[in-house]
Every structure is written in structure tokens, then in C-alpha cells.
Design a protein around this motif. Structure first.
Motif, PDB file in Angstrom:
ATOM      1  N   ALA A 152      13.679   5.050 -16.718  1.00 56.57           N
ATOM      2  CA  ALA A 152      13.309   3.699 -17.155  1.00 56.57           C
ATOM      3  C   ALA A 152      11.929   3.316 -16.640  1.00 56.57           C
ATOM      4  N   GLY A 153      11.569   3.834 -15.467  1.00 58.05           N
ATOM      5  CA  GLY A 153      10.265   3.531 -14.897  1.00 58.05           C
ATOM      6  C   GLY A 153       9.117   4.295 -15.538  1.00 58.05           C
ATOM      7  N   LEU A 154       9.444   5.226 -16.430  1.00 55.66           N
ATOM      8  CA  LEU A 154       8.418   6.037 -17.082  1.00 55.66           C
ATOM      9  C   LEU A 154       8.031   5.512 -18.447  1.00 55.66           C
ATOM     10  N   ALA A 155       8.688   4.447 -18.907  1.00 52.25           N
ATOM     11  CA  ALA A 155       8.496   3.989 -20.282  1.00 52.25           C
ATOM     12  C   ALA A 155       7.057   3.589 -20.573  1.00 52.25           C
ATOM     13  N   VAL A 156       6.362   3.074 -19.582  1.00 51.77           N
ATOM     14  CA  VAL A 156       4.958   2.684 -19.775  1.00 51.77           C
ATOM     15  C   VAL A 156       4.140   3.203 -18.602  1.00 51.77           C
ATOM     16  N   PRO A 157       2.851   3.475 -18.815  1.00 49.41           N
ATOM     17  CA  PRO A 157       1.986   3.893 -17.701  1.00 49.41           C
ATOM     18  C   PRO A 157       1.940   2.818 -16.623  1.00 49.41           C
ATOM     19  N   PRO A 158       1.614   3.195 -15.381  1.00 47.44           N
ATOM     20  CA  PRO A 158       1.684   2.256 -14.260  1.00 47.44           C
ATOM     21  C   PRO A 158       0.520   1.284 -14.225  1.00 47.44           C
ATOM     22  N   PRO A 159       0.677   0.175 -13.462  1.00 47.17           N
ATOM     23  CA  PRO A 159      -0.438  -0.754 -13.234  1.00 47.17           C
ATOM     24  C   PRO A 159      -1.446  -0.136 -12.276  1.00 47.17           C
ATOM     25  N   LEU A 160      -2.480  -0.907 -11.950  1.00 49.00           N
ATOM     26  CA  LEU A 160      -3.536  -0.455 -11.043  1.00 49.00           C
ATOM     27  C   LEU A 160      -3.301  -1.048  -9.661  1.00 49.00           C
ATOM     28  N   ASP A 161      -3.173  -0.181  -8.662  1.00 54.30           N
ATOM     29  CA  ASP A 161      -2.989  -0.627  -7.282  1.00 54.30           C
ATOM     30  C   ASP A 161      -4.269  -0.412  -6.492  1.00 54.30           C
ATOM     31  N   LEU A 162      -4.618  -1.405  -5.684  1.00 54.83           N
ATOM     32  CA  LEU A 162      -5.778  -1.313  -4.801  1.00 54.83           C
ATOM     33  C   LEU A 162      -5.320  -1.515  -3.363  1.00 54.83           C
ATOM     34  N   THR A 163      -5.874  -0.727  -2.451  1.00 57.29           N
ATOM     35  CA  THR A 163      -5.702  -0.958  -1.022  1.00 57.29           C
ATOM     36  C   THR A 163      -6.971  -1.596  -0.498  1.00 57.29           C
ATOM     37  N   LEU A 164      -6.830  -2.704   0.229  1.00 53.31           N
ATOM     38  CA  LEU A 164      -7.980  -3.483   0.689  1.00 53.31           C
ATOM     39  C   LEU A 164      -8.449  -3.003   2.054  1.00 53.31           C
ATOM     40  N   ARG A 165      -9.763  -3.001   2.256  1.00 54.95           N
ATOM     41  CA  ARG A 165     -10.344  -2.548   3.520  1.00 54.95           C
ATOM     42  C   ARG A 165      -9.998  -3.497   4.660  1.00 54.95           C
ATOM     43  N   ALA A 166      -9.876  -4.772   4.357  1.00 56.77           N
ATOM     44  CA  ALA A 166      -9.577  -5.787   5.370  1.00 56.77           C
ATOM     45  C   ALA A 166      -8.704  -6.864   4.748  1.00 56.77           C
ATOM     46  N   ASP A 167      -8.148  -7.734   5.570  1.00 54.80           N
ATOM     47  CA  ASP A 167      -7.219  -8.754   5.084  1.00 54.80           C
ATOM     48  C   ASP A 167      -7.860  -9.680   4.060  1.00 54.80           C
ATOM     49  N   ASP A 168      -9.160  -9.938   4.200  1.00 54.95           N
ATOM     50  CA  ASP A 168      -9.822 -10.882   3.314  1.00 54.95           C
ATOM     51  C   ASP A 168     -10.647 -10.186   2.219  1.00 54.95           C
ATOM     52  N   ALA A 169     -10.389  -8.881   1.987  1.00 63.65           N
ATOM     53  CA  ALA A 169     -11.227  -8.115   1.063  1.00 63.65           C
ATOM     54  C   ALA A 169     -10.807  -8.257  -0.400  1.00 63.65           C
ATOM     55  N   GLY A 170      -9.776  -9.062  -0.663  1.00 66.46           N
ATOM     56  CA  GLY A 170      -9.308  -9.216  -2.034  1.00 66.46           C
ATOM     57  C   GLY A 170      -9.898 -10.417  -2.753  1.00 66.46           C
ATOM     58  N   GLU A 171     -10.920 -11.018  -2.189  1.00 65.02           N
ATOM     59  CA  GLU A 171     -11.523 -12.208  -2.794  1.00 65.02           C
ATOM     60  C   GLU A 171     -12.047 -11.888  -4.190  1.00 65.02           C
ATOM     61  N   GLY A 172     -11.656 -12.722  -5.149  1.00 70.14           N
ATOM     62  CA  GLY A 172     -12.104 -12.543  -6.529  1.00 70.14           C
ATOM     63  C   GLY A 172     -11.207 -11.678  -7.370  1.00 70.14           C
ATOM     64  N   LEU A 173     -10.201 -11.042  -6.756  1.00 72.80           N
ATOM     65  CA  LEU A 173      -9.271 -10.200  -7.503  1.00 72.80           C
ATOM     66  C   LEU A 173      -8.074 -11.035  -7.947  1.00 72.80           C
ATOM     67  N   ASP A 174      -7.787 -11.042  -9.219  1.00 73.33           N
ATOM     68  CA  ASP A 174      -6.691 -11.839  -9.764  1.00 73.33           C
ATOM     69  C   ASP A 174      -5.497 -10.931 -10.022  1.00 73.33           C
ATOM     70  N   GLY A 175      -4.681 -10.737  -8.979  1.00 70.12           N
ATOM     71  CA  GLY A 175      -3.541  -9.848  -9.099  1.00 70.12           C
ATOM     72  C   GLY A 175      -2.410 -10.290  -8.199  1.00 70.12           C
ATOM     73  N   GLU A 176      -1.444  -9.397  -7.987  1.00 64.89           N
ATOM     74  CA  GLU A 176      -0.274  -9.687  -7.157  1.00 64.89           C
ATOM     75  C   GLU A 176      -0.291  -8.779  -5.942  1.00 64.89           C
ATOM     76  N   SER A 177      -0.059  -9.354  -4.774  1.00 61.36           N
ATOM     77  CA  SER A 177      -0.014  -8.579  -3.543  1.00 61.36           C
ATOM     78  C   SER A 177       1.437  -8.291  -3.168  1.00 61.36           C
ATOM     79  N   LEU A 178       1.759  -7.010  -2.980  1.00 65.76           N
ATOM     80  CA  LEU A 178       3.115  -6.610  -2.595  1.00 65.76           C
ATOM     81  C   LEU A 178       3.248  -6.414  -1.091  1.00 65.76           C
ATOM     82  N   ALA A 179       2.108  -6.429  -0.381  1.00 71.56           N
ATOM     83  CA  ALA A 179       2.105  -6.243   1.068  1.00 71.56           C
ATOM     84  C   ALA A 179       0.714  -6.588   1.569  1.00 71.56           C
ATOM     85  N   PRO A 180       0.536  -6.771   2.880  1.00 75.85           N
ATOM     86  CA  PRO A 180      -0.814  -7.006   3.398  1.00 75.85           C
ATOM     87  C   PRO A 180      -1.774  -5.904   2.959  1.00 75.85           C
TER      88      PRO A 180
END
Length: 405
Positions: A152-180
């Protein structure tokens, strides 16, 4: 003969399918067939056609067989072309007339009439694919009770995941955070145009692939060995966590990508090109992250070739190498040093069986160390697969175990 617009992309896709299914190449290796196309859109289309044909191969073949009196041979060129034709129509929303115009020329001198007739029969009958792709029988048997959820998890290609260099490095990114230090964006996002790319504020890394490094504490200047490190996502994580990182890999091409990522992010690592099976460290390490070479069946969401080219022979060969690497790495730890073993594989032989036989002392992962929605196994290991966190876009398949020297 005049060039048919879009025909080149289909020709490249056919070569990619042949490379995967007949020669056992990876999608990355097979992708060379598309590199010669002058247009980026054609290169992307060729890869999409090949990937969707592989993702839905079992179900595409069932449709083809339902419209022929006698099954086409498994390796028949007409079957391969029909797989592509149906994948474009049913998965990529290509109009049937465009599919016929661009794909039938691939069978010049061959059974064009047969392929056209089968495709016409299926389009007139409004053929459809199931909501979930069917796994090859041997794969479903290996993955056991989780096979249906993984599919069921293969039905569509995956989203794009980014790992941030620092806690505040996601400024300007409009997405969902699943963890720090994590951000998930919709698939199809242009990486180079995202805020923070040029500044090295983040790097692309599947969320599951970020978990092994998360299971080591902050480095505080201590020494860590990232074994089999390239292309470097875990090296960057460890460096951003305050570790003094030695990154070792035997691929000069992949290590060049690691160096480029270090330069872009401003994170430092000692980079060594060597085969881990013949290399010896000058001193022991406080921690080791062994993301071991594996069959990579856990990446089947983005690399559906693994569903069709990986079997028991490849799994056994990888498991033997993993056992040897883990045995060697265990000797390179200081007393009470930590080792995290990981593979991006869904095979027990490359995960649970390896961990159970390890001579190091188990250091079970605790529930509070994992992101919401994930839990350790009773043994204190971590097992993820594409069916997990499905409401948030899913995960790659990983096995992770932690040990103490």
C-alpha cells in the motif's frame, strides 16, 4: 523517417526496463539510457515511465494476459512495450492516441499489430489497475504479514524529506516536520530552488534514513566513524550534532558527492577512501555508525527495480558481508563505545538475523528516542517500512540496532 516527438523518451524507457529486468541493473545504472536525451522533460519522462512500469509490473502483466489468447513470453519485446503503454495511460494520464503514436514505433519490424490490438482492447474495456500494486509472489512471501501494508505504501512515489543543519534552518520551507531538524515537502519540489539550498541549510535525506544517527547522543567533540558513509547524509547529521567525523567509503564517485555536500553545508569531516574490509583505524572511536551495504529493498518506493532484481542469492551475499563488517567494526570502539548498525533493507536476513547474532552488548532503543508514530520492537530494535506513517507520506524500509562495546 521524421522524428516523432516523445519517441526518444519511450525508447530510453524501454532500454531502462531491459537493463533492470534482463541484466539486473539498478535504476540508477539503467538511467544512463536517458542521459543522452537533450531535453530535461524527456529524461524525466523516460524515468517515470520505467519506474511506473516496474512499480505496477505484476498488475500490468495481468491486464496484458487478459487480452491475449496465448500469453506473451516474459521477455518478449511486445510485452515490455505494452507494459510501458499501459503505465503511461493508467498511471501517467497520457492519452491513448499519444501512447500509440510514440510507443508502437518501438516495434518496427515486430508485432505492432498485436500490441496495438491488445492496447485497444484494454482501453475500450476501460481496464483499471488495483488501488494497491501487487508484489511479486517471492517478495510477498519474504515480507510476510507486513507485505500488504508495504504494498500500500508503494502506490505513489515518496515525498521529499530534508534534514536541517540546525534547529532554525527550516526558515522559508513550507512543509511538515515529523521530528526536530526535519522537514517533509510534496514530491516534485525543485530542490535547487528551495530556500536555504545555496546556503547549505539542509540536505535531502529520507526520514527513515535519518533515524540511525538520531540514536547517537550529541557528539560534544567526541570521535565517530561513519562506515560506508557516501553519499554523506549521515556524515552531515553527525557533524551537525557535534561529532568529529571520519567518513569512510570505497567509492570515489560517491565520496565526491559527500565532499560537495560538506562544502555546501559548511560541515567538516575527515574523508577516507578505502575498503572497510581491508582498512584499519589508527585509534579507536567513541561511536561507529555502520550503515551497511545491502540489497536496498527498503527503498522500493523510489526504486521499484528492487522488487524484480533482488532474490535470495543477492540477500545471502549481502548478509555475509554485513556480518563481516559488523565483526570488524566492533573491534574499533573504545570501552563502552556505541555502535549503531543499520540497513535500508526489508529482509530479516539483513536486519534481525544479523543483530541477533552480534557479539556486542545490546543497547535497546527506547520508545521516547523515536518520533511519534514509531516504536521499538520487543528486542529494542527499530524496523520501519513503507506502510508506516502512511497518513504522513510513508517511510523507507530500515532496520536499526544499537550496541555497546
Amino acid at each position: 523517417m521524421a522524428t516523432i516527438p516523445g519517441h526518444g523518451a519511450r525508447k530510453a524507457a524501454l532500454k531502462m526496463l531491459d537493463a533492470v529486468l534482463r541484466r539486473g541493473e539498478t535504476m540508477e545504472q539503467a538511467g544512463g539510457a536517458a542521459n543522452g536525451l537533450p531535453d530535461f522533460a524527456d529524461r524525466a519522462l523516460a524515468r517515470a515511465i520505467a519506474a511506473e512500469s516496474l512499480r505496477w509490473l505484476v498488475d500490468l502483466d495481468a491486464l496484458i494476459d487478459s487480452a491475449t489468447k496465448k500469453p506473451l513470453p516474459e521477455d518478449a519485446k511486445a510485452r515490455a512495450v505494452l507494459r510501458m503503454m499501459l503505465a503511461q495511460w493508467l498511471r501517467l494520464d497520457t492519452p491513448p492516441h499519444a501512447v500509440v503514436a510514440t510507443c508502437l514505433p518501438l516495434l518496427d519490424g515486430g508485432p505492432k499489430r498485436l500490441a496495438h490490438g491488445v492496447f485497444a482492447t484494454l482501453t475500450r474495456g476501460e481496464a483499471a489497475l488495483p488501488s494497491v500494486p501487487s508484489l511479486p509472489a517471492a517478495v510477498a512471501a519474504r515480507w510476510g504479514e507486513r507485505a500488504e501494508a508495504i504494498a500500500a505504501g508503494l502506490a505513489v512515489p515518496p515525498p521529499l524529506d530534508l534534514t536541517l543543519r540546525a534547529d532554525d534552518a527550516g526558515e522559508g520551507l513550507d512543509g511538515e516536520s515529523l521530528a526536530p531538524r526535519h522537514m517533509r515537502l510534496p514530491r516534485g519540489t525543485s530542490v535547487e530552488q528551495l530556500p536555504g539550498f545555496a546556503e547549505g541549510a539542509w540536505w535531502v535525506q529520507d526520514f527513515a534514513a535519518s533515524l540511525p544517527a538520531r540514536l547517537l547522543a550529541k557528539g560534544e567533540g567526541r570521535r565517530v566513524l561513519d562506515l560506508c558513509a557516501a553519499p554523506g547524509g549521515k556524515t552531515l547529521q553527525l557533524a551537525s550534532m557535534g561529532w568529529r567525523v571520519t567518513a569512510l567509503d570505497n567509492s570515489s564517485r560517491r565520496l565526491e558527492r559527500l565532499r560537495q555536500n560538506c562544502e555546501r553545508t559548511g560541515l567538516a569531516a575527515e574523508v577516507i577512501e578505502a575498503d572497510a574490509m581491508g582498512w584499519h583505524p589508527e585509534a579507536q572511536y567513541d561511536a561507529i555508525l555502520l550503515d551497511a551495504p545491502c540489497t536496498a529493498t527498503g527503498t522500493c518506493r523510489r526504486n521499484p527495480d528492487v522488487l524484480h532484481r533482488i532474490g535470495e542469492r543477492q540477500i545471502e551475499a549481502m548478509a555475509d558481508l554485513q556480518r563481516q563488517l559488523l565483526d570488524r567494526a566492533g573491534n574499533w570502539l573504545v570501552p563502552n563505545g556505541k555502535l549503531v548498525y543499520a540497513t535500508c533493507s526489508l529482509e530479516r536476513a539483513e536486519g534481525e538475523d544479523i543483530a541477533a547474532a552480534c557479539q556486542l552488548t545490546p543497547d535497546p532503543v527506547r520508545a521516547e528516542e523515536l518520533p511519534v508514530g514509531l516504536a521499538p520492537t520487543p528486542e529494542g530494535w527499530v524496523r520501519t517500512d513503507p506502510g508506516m506513517l502512511a497518513d504522513k507520506g510513508g517511510l523507507d524500509g530500515f532496520f536499526i540496532a544499537r550496541f555497546t562495546a
